[in-house]
Design a protein around this motif. Structure first.
Motif, PDB file in Angstrom:
ATOM      1  N   PRO A 260       0.835  -1.203   0.000  1.00 34.31           N
ATOM      2  CA  PRO A 260       0.000   0.000   0.000  1.00 34.31           C
ATOM      3  C   PRO A 260       0.869   1.252   0.000  1.00 34.31           C
ATOM      4  N   VAL A 261       0.286   2.336  -0.483  1.00 34.75           N
ATOM      5  CA  VAL A 261       1.003   3.615  -0.558  1.00 34.75           C
ATOM      6  C   VAL A 261       0.520   4.518   0.560  1.00 34.75           C
ATOM      7  N   GLN A 262       1.437   5.000   1.362  1.00 31.43           N
ATOM      8  CA  GLN A 262       1.085   5.903   2.449  1.00 31.43           C
ATOM      9  C   GLN A 262       1.491   7.329   2.120  1.00 31.43           C
TER      10      GLN A 262
ATOM     11  N   CYS B 149      -3.702   5.842   3.391  1.00 31.89           N
ATOM     12  CA  CYS B 149      -3.161   4.549   2.970  1.00 31.89           C
ATOM     13  C   CYS B 149      -4.001   4.092   1.786  1.00 31.89           C
ATOM     14  N   SER B 150      -3.363   3.858   0.641  1.00 27.99           N
ATOM     15  CA  SER B 150      -4.113   3.526  -0.575  1.00 27.99           C
ATOM     16  C   SER B 150      -3.608   2.259  -1.224  1.00 27.99           C
ATOM     17  N   SER B 151      -4.553   1.551  -1.821  1.00 24.34           N
ATOM     18  CA  SER B 151      -4.211   0.344  -2.554  1.00 24.34           C
ATOM     19  C   SER B 151      -4.819   0.419  -3.947  1.00 24.34           C
ATOM     20  N   SER B 152      -4.202  -0.254  -4.900  1.00 22.24           N
ATOM     21  CA  SER B 152      -4.724  -0.237  -6.272  1.00 22.24           C
ATOM     22  C   SER B 152      -5.882  -1.214  -6.429  1.00 22.24           C
ATOM     23  N   LYS B 153      -6.064  -2.085  -5.460  1.00 24.23           N
ATOM     24  CA  LYS B 153      -7.213  -2.988  -5.544  1.00 24.23           C
ATOM     25  C   LYS B 153      -7.906  -3.111  -4.200  1.00 24.23           C
ATOM     26  N   ALA B 154      -9.100  -3.652  -4.247  1.00 19.51           N
ATOM     27  CA  ALA B 154      -9.909  -3.758  -3.030  1.00 19.51           C
ATOM     28  C   ALA B 154      -9.212  -4.682  -2.029  1.00 19.51           C
ATOM     29  N   LEU B 155      -9.268  -4.265  -0.801  1.00 20.13           N
ATOM     30  CA  LEU B 155      -8.601  -4.978   0.274  1.00 20.13           C
ATOM     31  C   LEU B 155      -9.594  -5.756   1.118  1.00 20.13           C
ATOM     32  N   TYR B 156      -9.073  -6.751   1.788  1.00 16.79           N
ATOM     33  CA  TYR B 156      -9.903  -7.441   2.773  1.00 16.79           C
ATOM     34  C   TYR B 156      -9.955  -6.628   4.070  1.00 16.79           C
ATOM     35  N   SER B 157      -8.824  -6.121   4.503  1.00 16.70           N
ATOM     36  CA  SER B 157      -8.791  -5.334   5.741  1.00 16.70           C
ATOM     37  C   SER B 157      -7.569  -4.430   5.765  1.00 16.70           C
ATOM     38  N   VAL B 158      -7.649  -3.443   6.633  1.00 15.25           N
ATOM     39  CA  VAL B 158      -6.529  -2.536   6.874  1.00 15.25           C
ATOM     40  C   VAL B 158      -6.233  -2.526   8.377  1.00 15.25           C
ATOM     41  N   HIS B 159      -4.958  -2.594   8.702  1.00  9.48           N
ATOM     42  CA  HIS B 159      -4.515  -2.543  10.097  1.00  9.48           C
ATOM     43  C   HIS B 159      -3.622  -1.322  10.257  1.00  9.48           C
ATOM     44  N   TRP B 160      -3.795  -0.608  11.354  1.00 14.33           N
ATOM     45  CA  TRP B 160      -2.938   0.535  11.622  1.00 14.33           C
ATOM     46  C   TRP B 160      -2.060   0.245  12.842  1.00 14.33           C
ATOM     47  N   TYR B 161      -0.776   0.609  12.710  1.00 15.91           N
ATOM     48  CA  TYR B 161       0.195   0.408  13.784  1.00 15.91           C
ATOM     49  C   TYR B 161       0.982   1.689  14.000  1.00 15.91           C
ATOM     50  N   ARG B 162       1.457   1.869  15.219  1.00 17.97           N
ATOM     51  CA  ARG B 162       2.371   2.965  15.517  1.00 17.97           C
ATOM     52  C   ARG B 162       3.656   2.359  16.054  1.00 17.97           C
ATOM     53  N   GLN B 163       4.772   2.870  15.575  1.00 17.22           N
ATOM     54  CA  GLN B 163       6.064   2.382  16.037  1.00 17.22           C
ATOM     55  C   GLN B 163       6.901   3.541  16.543  1.00 17.22           C
ATOM     56  N   LYS B 164       7.341   3.427  17.777  1.00 17.97           N
ATOM     57  CA  LYS B 164       8.244   4.434  18.316  1.00 17.97           C
ATOM     58  C   LYS B 164       9.672   3.964  18.043  1.00 17.97           C
ATOM     59  N   HIS B 165      10.565   4.916  18.009  1.00 18.45           N
ATOM     60  CA  HIS B 165      11.947   4.629  17.624  1.00 18.45           C
ATOM     61  C   HIS B 165      12.546   3.517  18.482  1.00 18.45           C
ATOM     62  N   GLY B 166      13.045   2.492  17.814  1.00 20.30           N
ATOM     63  CA  GLY B 166      13.706   1.408  18.529  1.00 20.30           C
ATOM     64  C   GLY B 166      12.764   0.413  19.188  1.00 20.30           C
ATOM     65  N   GLU B 167      11.483   0.550  18.930  1.00 23.92           N
ATOM     66  CA  GLU B 167      10.517  -0.346  19.549  1.00 23.92           C
ATOM     67  C   GLU B 167       9.744  -1.124  18.489  1.00 23.92           C
ATOM     68  N   ALA B 168       8.967  -2.086  18.956  1.00 28.83           N
ATOM     69  CA  ALA B 168       8.140  -2.874  18.047  1.00 28.83           C
ATOM     70  C   ALA B 168       6.890  -2.091  17.653  1.00 28.83           C
ATOM     71  N   PRO B 169       6.329  -2.362  16.482  1.00 24.46           N
ATOM     72  CA  PRO B 169       5.048  -1.749  16.116  1.00 24.46           C
ATOM     73  C   PRO B 169       3.966  -2.159  17.100  1.00 24.46           C
ATOM     74  N   VAL B 170       3.108  -1.207  17.420  1.00 19.72           N
ATOM     75  CA  VAL B 170       2.007  -1.455  18.347  1.00 19.72           C
ATOM     76  C   VAL B 170       0.692  -1.273  17.607  1.00 19.72           C
ATOM     77  N   PHE B 171      -0.167  -2.255  17.751  1.00 15.57           N
ATOM     78  CA  PHE B 171      -1.443  -2.257  17.057  1.00 15.57           C
ATOM     79  C   PHE B 171      -2.336  -1.103  17.513  1.00 15.57           C
ATOM     80  N   LEU B 172      -2.995  -0.441  16.557  1.00 12.71           N
ATOM     81  CA  LEU B 172      -3.968   0.606  16.872  1.00 12.71           C
ATOM     82  C   LEU B 172      -5.389   0.128  16.593  1.00 12.71           C
TER      83      LEU B 172
END
Lengths: 116, 112
Positions: B3-5, B22-45
């Protein structure tokens, strides 16, 4: 709160050596993943694992990579002969409860792999 | 397919609002959003599954358009703690592999 744990947190290895990165996913999850993130770049999918076999893999996941779930708790990523460009943060993630599809993925804290 | 952000980076003052797309060229099943702080793992939103869906709370919410090709994350009255890199992850189909593909990320910096 259950969490995904990864060991080691940092691994330094010489080019050409084999490394094994270890992960303990959340115990009642069904899907397991490895992602990598080169410093300053996006998170890239490597492989997903379900029902004791690989379900999807990306172009990055070539013959040098393999995954295993040797017992009921561990999930490992092996890189057979490391290259400099394998240096990255490797994240393990797990998701998927038996009665719910498409749940969120929980990420471990990552293993920073440095190939010298 | 990745996807293109957009935008790639945003600098805000505390209290200002931001929108990340967040864009896709085709229809998606789902979208997940995450936030990642520097040096840490992505955290689900949050996850969005249905076309036309909006979810979240007053401060952080997201939408999924009817065609299921675009999602937006809304950050309202931003706080210093919102700083980090936001990634959208997309699933193209409901498959057993659940191969979540992430966008390139949007780096958000909130200043006092």
């Amino acid at each position: 709160e259950p969490e995904v744990t990864q060991t080691p947190s940092h691994q330094v290895t010489q080019m050409g050596q084999e490394v094994i990165l270890r992960c303990v996913p959340i115990s009642n999850h069904l899907y397991f993943y490895w992602y990598r993130q080169i410093l300053g770049q996006k998170v890239e999918f490597l492989v997903s694992f379900y029902n004791n076999e690989i379900s999807e893999k990306s172009e990055i996941f070539d013959d040098q990579f393999s995954v295993e779930r040797p017992d009921g708790s561990n999930f490992t990523l092996k890189i057979r002969s490391t290259k400099l460009e394998d240096s990255a943060m490797y994240f393990c993630a797990s998701s998927g409860l038996r009665d719910r599809m498409n749940t969120e993925a929980f990420f471990g804290q990552g293993t920073r792999l440095t190939v010298v | 397919q990745q996807p293109v952000q957009s935008p790639q980076a945003v600098i805000l003052r505390e209290g200002e609002d931001a929108v990340i797309n967040c864009s896709s060229s085709k229809a998606l099943y789902s979208v997940h959003w995450y936030r990642q702080k520097h040096g840490e793992a992505p955290v689900f939103l949050m996850i969005l599954l249905k076309g036309g869906e909006q979810k979240g709370h007053e401060k952080i919410s997201a939408s999924f358009n009817e065609k299921k090709q675009q999602s937006s994350l809304y950050l309202t009255a931003s706080q210093l703690s919102y700083s980090g890199t936001y990634f959208c992850g997309t699933l193209e189909r409901d498959n057993a592999g659940n191969m979540l593909t992430f966008g390139g990320g949007t780096r958000l910096m909130v200043k006092p």
